[in-house]
Scaffold this motif. Sequence first.
Motif, short mmCIF file in Angstrom:
data_model
loop_
_atom_site.label_atom_id
_atom_site.label_comp_id
_atom_site.label_asym_id
_atom_site.label_seq_id
_atom_site.Cartn_x
_atom_site.Cartn_y
_atom_site.Cartn_z
N GLN A 155 7.53 4.07 -10.54
CA GLN A 155 6.98 2.71 -10.66
C GLN A 155 6.89 1.97 -9.32
OE1 GLN A 155 5.64 2.06 -13.62
NE2 GLN A 155 6.48 4.07 -14.19
N TRP A 156 7.36 2.60 -8.24
CA TRP A 156 7.31 1.94 -6.91
C TRP A 156 6.42 2.68 -5.93
CZ3 TRP A 156 9.36 -2.77 -5.91
CH2 TRP A 156 10.24 -3.28 -6.86
N LYS B 88 3.72 1.04 -3.27
CA LYS B 88 3.84 -0.41 -3.05
C LYS B 88 4.28 -0.69 -1.61
CE LYS B 88 4.89 -1.62 -7.86
NZ LYS B 88 5.82 -2.34 -8.78
N TRP C 44 2.28 -5.94 -1.55
CA TRP C 44 1.28 -5.21 -2.34
C TRP C 44 2.03 -4.59 -3.51
CZ3 TRP C 44 -3.96 -4.84 -0.96
CH2 TRP C 44 -4.74 -4.01 -1.76
N ASP C 45 1.83 -5.12 -4.72
CA ASP C 45 2.67 -4.72 -5.85
C ASP C 45 1.98 -3.81 -6.85
OD1 ASP C 45 0.92 -6.44 -7.02
OD2 ASP C 45 2.42 -7.84 -7.79
N LYS C 46 0.86 -3.19 -6.42
CA LYS C 46 0.16 -2.28 -7.32
C LYS C 46 0.74 -0.87 -7.15
CE LYS C 46 -4.09 -4.94 -6.72
NZ LYS C 46 -5.46 -4.92 -6.13
N SER C 47 1.23 -0.29 -8.24
CA SER C 47 1.80 1.06 -8.17
C SER C 47 0.69 2.10 -8.04
CB SER C 47 2.61 1.34 -9.44
OG SER C 47 3.03 2.68 -9.46
N ALA C 48 1.01 3.16 -7.26
CA ALA C 48 0.07 4.28 -7.10
C ALA C 48 0.57 5.51 -7.84
CB ALA C 48 -0.12 4.59 -5.62
N CYS D 185 -3.96 3.48 -1.28
CA CYS D 185 -3.00 2.69 -2.07
C CYS D 185 -3.00 1.24 -1.62
CB CYS D 185 -1.59 3.27 -1.93
SG CYS D 185 -1.44 4.99 -2.44
N VAL D 186 -2.82 1.00 -0.33
CA VAL D 186 -2.71 -0.35 0.23
C VAL D 186 -3.82 -0.56 1.25
CG1 VAL D 186 -1.29 -1.91 1.62
CG2 VAL D 186 -0.21 -0.43 -0.09
#
Length: 582
Positions: free
Chosen positions: A493-494, A497, A510-514, A544-545
């Motif tokens: 889940q991390w 981020k 940046w809190d979107k999980s990859a 991702c970011v």
Amino acid sequence: MNRFASTLLFTIALAFVVHDECAADDSDDAITALVDVLGQVDDPAVHLDFLKGINEAMKGRRQVAMPKNWPAVYENLKVSPDAKVREQALGLALTFGDKSALDSLKATLKDTKASAEARRRSLDSLVLAKVADLAPLLHELVSDKLMRLEAIRALSGYDDAKTPDVLIAAYKTLALPEKQAAITTLAARVSYANRLIDAVKKDAIPRSDVPADAIRQLRLIEDKKVQDAITDLWGTVRDTPADKQKKIAELKELLSRPGKQEPDLAHGRAIYALTCAQCHTLFGAGGKVGPDITGSNRANLDYFLTNVVDPNALIGKDYQATEIRTEDDQLIVGIIDREDDQALTLKTTGGIVVTPKNEISSRKLSEKSMMPEGLIEQLKEEHLRDLVAYLAGGGQTPLLATANNAWGLFNGVDLSNWEGDAKHWSVKGGTIIAKSDGLKEYKYLVSQMVVTDFRLKLSVKLVGDVGNSGIFFRCRPQEDGTVNGLQADIGPQWWGKLLDSGPGGRGALWDKSAEAHVKKGEWNTYEIKAVGPRIQTWINGKLCVDLKDDKLDRRGHIALQLHTGEGMEVAFKDIELEVIQP
């Protein structure tokens, strides 16, 4: 035979092997006696004592007649339960010209699945024996990242017409130590030197890449074409004391004035690593050809300038260079480390070189210091100021990552460039492994290197997809052992981020999980790119970011993290750092 009796016989026989006036037949008889004892005892400790002693006594002898009893004894030694015995026996077998040993060493050297340490030991043994047909294999190894440096250094001992082509073709792909080794090899022979000069003229090798010690070595080559080219490319050497005193006065006046900006100590250390560290140790890091300068008067500007501008003004006896030329026209310059009847061992800028005396065609004590002139001639003013400020410092500073040293972020062998608790961090097979049985406090592995704009690519495996880790960059190590700054996260889940961690940090940037891009429990490629205020990351090639934030730190360390909580294991390998020039 008990160990005391065997050791006594060993001592007597070994004396015959190494005694100055020992006749060849007596020496051969002594070796035969030692081999007999090896065949009569079963104690691996005795085997190891004997083998080490024999190998040391015969260092510098390329080939020795094989005792008749050796093949039978070797059959037992090469299956010894002690790996060190097997290794020492293999080296001795090679000295005896045992074809089975030669084939075994070559097979290990070619085996990309063998450990780097085993392959390097095999290469050392083959080079020490100067195996005649080794050059083609060394050419192949120039494309092998793990063996490239050692192969390039070894090529200096072989006069092979293809070597210059191989090294010049590969040059742009080499890391700094490999480039330095390639230039040293190319400067060691007349035929190679002409090819080196042609490559410099054609910009295949930048003129500024050729260090002062290589230019000095080129000046020793008695060839008019080489000498004329040196003058055209690098100018003449100003030998008069008046010239040098004038230069010292000019530099002192320049460095006594304030610069346009404060000296960058981390960059100063990078300049030191490029110009001085091959020979000198400072704050525990560097070579041992010249003296350790940690306790020297390096903060004194007059002392510094006198030594680098006019290193030949006063040459300590222990650091006076010896120049030797071999029968096959190799030129070697270094400080005598050891000498006996069989061989001369020199400390050179490229490492330790052992040369049998029967292969030396000429030898003389140089009138020049091992420290070459012109070390700082090509430095820009701000770079010279950085170097002087670093040298004058009272302790070690971080090392600024540059295009020349980025290869050194992780050497694939140990954690010599990192700081962390050995209880949790280790290296095995080119992989950094982090383990915990459960932690109440975070544990970090912090690189000594600091980065500005860069691209970092590595493979990471979170074993069992259990726990949490992270890759910190442009971060700030704290005195209490914690780390503050940017973190590319790793864990369920991390994954993917981006956090600004630590006291005063801003939390999730940046809190979107990859998670969807991750191969759980397997190796995953993680890539981080930071240029100015923009951060981008990828996992297995998937973006991702992509964040631009003017509040981001622009400079700091790279670090790896073990998270608090349950026991876990995480591994990192294939670590590649690229510095992005502004």
